[in-house]
Design a protein around this motif. Structure first.
Motif, PDB file in Angstrom:
ATOM      1  N   GLY A  21      -3.911   1.826  -7.750  1.00 43.78           N
ATOM      2  CA  GLY A  21      -3.785   1.274  -6.414  1.00 43.78           C
ATOM      3  C   GLY A  21      -3.997  -0.225  -6.375  1.00 43.78           C
ATOM      4  N   SER A  22      -3.992  -0.762  -5.159  1.00 43.15           N
ATOM      5  CA  SER A  22      -4.121  -2.198  -4.949  1.00 43.15           C
ATOM      6  C   SER A  22      -5.176  -2.503  -3.894  1.00 43.15           C
ATOM      7  CB  SER A  22      -2.788  -2.797  -4.494  1.00 43.15           C
ATOM      8  OG  SER A  22      -1.782  -2.615  -5.463  1.00 43.15           O
ATOM      9  N   LEU A  23      -5.743  -3.685  -4.001  1.00 38.05           N
ATOM     10  CA  LEU A  23      -6.659  -4.207  -2.990  1.00 38.05           C
ATOM     11  C   LEU A  23      -6.438  -5.705  -2.887  1.00 38.05           C
ATOM     12  CD1 LEU A  23     -10.170  -2.577  -3.661  1.00 38.05           C
ATOM     13  CD2 LEU A  23      -8.731  -2.240  -1.639  1.00 38.05           C
ATOM     14  N   ARG A  24      -6.690  -6.247  -1.715  1.00 33.21           N
ATOM     15  CA  ARG A  24      -6.674  -7.695  -1.555  1.00 33.21           C
ATOM     16  C   ARG A  24      -8.025  -8.139  -1.021  1.00 33.21           C
ATOM     17  NH1 ARG A  24      -3.118 -12.008   2.002  1.00 33.21           N
ATOM     18  NH2 ARG A  24      -4.432 -11.261   3.706  1.00 33.21           N
ATOM     19  N   LEU A  25      -8.686  -8.957  -1.803  1.00 30.67           N
ATOM     20  CA  LEU A  25      -9.951  -9.526  -1.392  1.00 30.67           C
ATOM     21  C   LEU A  25      -9.722 -10.847  -0.676  1.00 30.67           C
ATOM     22  CD1 LEU A  25     -12.072  -8.951  -4.627  1.00 30.67           C
ATOM     23  CD2 LEU A  25     -11.638  -7.384  -2.721  1.00 30.67           C
TER      24      LEU A  25
END
Length: 121
Positions: free
Chosen positions: A16-20
């Motif tokens: 998956g992906s995340l944006r901090l």
């Protein structure tokens, strides 16, 4: 001194992906992301210089992580794709002085409290 506040961490499945995001209270020159996994030392992830927009990445993370930001809004981002369980760590935002973009913790003056990223297998 600049106050930094990270957000965007959480629990995500492998792949998956995340944006901090990191919000700074004032002007910054060089900014970076570091991470620290349990029982390990803090390690460099990526950095950016607002002067010229140059970026630097940890070799092992190139191609999966992208650092960007909006200097006018004092905001820094870290887009993380194809996440792996070994990416699990507390991610820290840091601000450094004008000059060469640093890859070591001591080259940064101000730090956020960190945001937890957990990648499940």
């Amino acid at each position: 001194q600049v106050q930094l506040v990270e957000s965007g961490g959480g629990l995500v499945q492998a792949g998956g992906s995340l944006r901090l995001s990191c919000a700074a209270s004032g002007r910054t020159f060089n900014m970076g992301w570091f991470r620290q996994a349990p029982g390990k030392e803090r390690e460099f992830v990526a950095a950016i210089s607002w002067s010229g927009g140059s970026t630097t990445y940890a070799d092992s993370l190139k191609g999966r992580f992208t650092i960007s930001g909006e200097n006018a809004k004092n905001t820094l981002y870290l887009q993380m794709n194809s996440l792996k369980p070994e990416d699990t760590a507390v991610y820290y935002c840091a601000a450094g002085p004008l000059g060469r973009v640093g890859v070591y913790s001591y080259e940064y003056d101000d730090w956020g409290q960190g945001t937890q990223v957990t990648v499940s297998s």
